[in-house]
Design an enzyme around this catalytic site. Sequence first.
Site, PDB file in Angstrom:
ATOM      1  N   SER A  47      -2.182   9.690  24.800  1.00 46.24           N
ATOM      2  CA  SER A  47      -3.559   9.245  24.544  1.00 46.24           C
ATOM      3  C   SER A  47      -4.350  10.317  23.812  1.00 46.24           C
ATOM      4  O   SER A  47      -4.055  11.513  23.889  1.00 46.24           O
ATOM      5  CB  SER A  47      -4.265   8.919  25.860  1.00 46.24           C
ATOM      6  OG  SER A  47      -3.584   7.921  26.573  1.00 46.24           O
TER       7      SER A  47
HETATM    8  N1  SAH Z   1      -0.138   9.292  30.317  1.00 44.32           N
HETATM    9  C1  SAH Z   1       0.819   9.486  29.239  1.00 44.32           C
HETATM   10  C2  SAH Z   1       0.705   8.465  28.125  1.00 44.32           C
HETATM   11  C3  SAH Z   1       0.936   7.096  28.593  1.00 44.32           C
HETATM   12  S1  SAH Z   1       1.496   5.945  27.377  1.00 44.32           S
HETATM   13  C4  SAH Z   1       0.726  10.886  28.659  1.00 44.32           C
HETATM   14  O1  SAH Z   1      -0.119  11.678  29.110  1.00 44.32           O
HETATM   15  O2  SAH Z   1       1.510  11.198  27.769  1.00 44.32           O
HETATM   16  C5  SAH Z   1       1.877   4.666  28.541  1.00 44.32           C
HETATM   17  C6  SAH Z   1       3.122   4.918  29.342  1.00 44.32           C
HETATM   18  O3  SAH Z   1       3.193   3.920  30.348  1.00 44.32           O
HETATM   19  C7  SAH Z   1       4.400   4.803  28.541  1.00 44.32           C
HETATM   20  O4  SAH Z   1       5.155   5.965  28.741  1.00 44.32           O
HETATM   21  C8  SAH Z   1       5.099   3.588  29.147  1.00 44.32           C
HETATM   22  O5  SAH Z   1       6.506   3.697  29.146  1.00 44.32           O
HETATM   23  C9  SAH Z   1       4.542   3.592  30.557  1.00 44.32           C
HETATM   24  N2  SAH Z   1       4.575   2.331  31.287  1.00 44.32           N
HETATM   25  C10 SAH Z   1       4.376   1.083  30.813  1.00 44.32           C
HETATM   26  N3  SAH Z   1       4.467   0.184  31.810  1.00 44.32           N
HETATM   27  C11 SAH Z   1       4.722   0.885  32.949  1.00 44.32           C
HETATM   28  C12 SAH Z   1       4.947   0.522  34.320  1.00 44.32           C
HETATM   29  N4  SAH Z   1       4.903  -0.760  34.739  1.00 44.32           N
HETATM   30  N5  SAH Z   1       5.188   1.506  35.209  1.00 44.32           N
HETATM   31  C13 SAH Z   1       5.248   2.803  34.813  1.00 44.32           C
HETATM   32  N6  SAH Z   1       5.059   3.207  33.539  1.00 44.32           N
HETATM   33  C14 SAH Z   1       4.796   2.259  32.617  1.00 44.32           C
END
Ligand code: SAH
Length: 215
Positions: free
Chosen positions: A64
């Site tokens: 993000s």
């Molecule tokens: N917080 C992260 C960025 C998140 S991007 C950072 O600091 O880099 C969103 C993330 O959510 C992705 O890695 C994706 O694989 C994950 N994601 C999507 N659906 C999810 C779920 N149901 N449970 C856990 N992770 C999930």
Amino acid sequence: MDDTYKYLGKRKRLVEQLRAAGITDTRVLQAIFKVPRHLFVEGVFADQAYENKALPIKEEQTISQPFTVAFQTQLLQLQPNMKVLEIGTGSGYQAAVLCEMGMRVFSVEINETLHREAKERLRRLGYQPYLLLGDGSLGWPRYQPYDGIIVTAASPKIPETLKRQLAIGGRMVVPVGDKHLQTMTVVQRLSTDRYQTETHQQFKFVPLRGKYGFG
Ligand code: SAH
């Protein structure tokens, strides 16, 4: 080579930008100053790591924008040593920011490659969150209740399962909407079955997958 303290000038400028954009929580600003974001993005993007923009990580996911990380974290209204659950570990950057703030961090990631690489990266940098590979739309019941829950992927609605893993007084910050645009939503648990909701501006996150996500 230890390049933890690289890009100091750029980090300072980023913190000033975030301050100007309305981030006032000094613990949040300090943590963003300290965490080496250039080590959480793909190598070719390292030079852009302290610009206020989202950047690609592996598996077609994104880290993000720093403003988004700061805004969501500030909305949690954290005090040191609180228990915080993150859904969507991704690169591990948000988890590192929370660790740097002195939180007890629990983070769930659904993608195996991202989970594994975040785990190695965070260990290497000396951060010690609890990490789980699994469907975070179900939360992480084992360590509930949490003082804060931060969802870093777009959710089709306020996740009921996660609400019930909040401590009384705890806050969940979750972007709620369709796959294209979401409203930043804060849910505070007032008592066993009373919750209060407030909404903020709109953001664009990658979709939450899993049982209570977009599938
Ligand atoms: N917080 C992260 C960025 C998140 S991007 C950072 O600091 O880099 C969103 C993330 O959510 C992705 O890695 C994706 O694989 C994950 N994601 C999507 N659906 C999810 C779920 N149901 N449970 C856990 N992770 C999930």
